[in-house]
Design an enzyme around this catalytic site. Sequence first.
Site, mmCIF file in Angstrom:
data_model
loop_
_atom_site.group_PDB
_atom_site.id
_atom_site.type_symbol
_atom_site.label_atom_id
_atom_site.label_comp_id
_atom_site.label_asym_id
_atom_site.label_seq_id
_atom_site.Cartn_x
_atom_site.Cartn_y
_atom_site.Cartn_z
ATOM 1 N N LYS A 1 0.724 -1.509 -0.022
ATOM 2 C CA LYS A 1 0.092 0.645 0.075
ATOM 3 C C LYS A 1 1.114 1.023 0.203
ATOM 4 O O LYS A 1 2.150 1.616 0.801
ATOM 5 C CB LYS A 1 -0.802 0.352 1.275
ATOM 6 C CG LYS A 1 -2.135 0.847 1.330
ATOM 7 C CD LYS A 1 -3.119 0.129 2.325
ATOM 8 C CE LYS A 1 -4.205 1.330 2.267
ATOM 9 N NZ LYS A 1 -5.294 0.948 3.607
HETATM 10 O O1 G3P Z 1 -7.682 2.312 5.182
HETATM 11 C C1 G3P Z 1 -8.138 3.672 5.264
HETATM 12 C C2 G3P Z 1 -8.737 4.008 5.073
HETATM 13 O O2 G3P Z 1 -10.279 2.863 5.748
HETATM 14 C C3 G3P Z 1 -9.141 4.797 6.174
HETATM 15 O O3 G3P Z 1 -10.501 5.437 6.838
HETATM 16 O O4 G3P Z 1 -11.687 6.061 9.068
HETATM 17 O O5 G3P Z 1 -9.540 6.142 9.030
HETATM 18 O O6 G3P Z 1 -10.849 7.484 7.301
HETATM 19 P P1 G3P Z 1 -10.628 6.698 8.131
#
Ligand code: G3P
Length: 223
Positions: free
Chosen positions: A85
Amino acid sequence: MELYLDSANIEEIRHAASLGIISGVTTNPSLLAKEDPKIDVRKRILEIHSLVGGHLSVEVISTDADGMLREADEILKWFPEATIKIPMIPEGLKAVSKLSDQDVETNVTLIFNPVQALAANNAGATYVSVFVGRLDDTGADGMEVIRDVREIWDIQGLSSLILAASIRHPIHILESAKAGADIATCPYKPLMQSLGHPLTDKGLSAFLEDYKKMQDEIAKLKS
Ligand code: G3P
């Protein structure tokens, strides 16, 4: 649309995997740090890998292409089918392009507009991760980006898989599927919320009560 779990929590991953509904897990440094700031990342990633045989995204923390490629080499030694990633920055695209030449799967993360997704596709990304919830947080319509990416992909015949990330609630899962995302990566809570419905619970209680009534009647007749 496939579902991935966006988590580094072993119990969540074990439970979601046991339901047979997820085909992968995405992690990031924040999710790992939330578990334990002193976490042994390699050990945790390998634990997750043993629970979910499918996709597993592991994020690099370098911001230069050479550093990202060194980290990718290290992660691929942990398990060769890892998806690396990589953040959506120019150095990240350089690393994606090199890894793509070596047939290594990459997930370009922190994408907030369709042109970033297009560039990531052109660099050879296997997955493009659009952060829906974080866009919503700014007052924008995050799902519109998924819809635009899908439209561009269909017109242009592009191949990166469209991954809806930063999912916050079950409606995001529904809307991602309607917008044509290939995958939605969901935290445990909205994933579990999306499985339930009050009428399912009410209906099941009624079935069980009625069955018990039948059994009671049979028991009465026998006594
Ligand atoms: O894995 C990346 C993404 O899904 C992060 O989500 O909730 O931290 O905006 P969030």
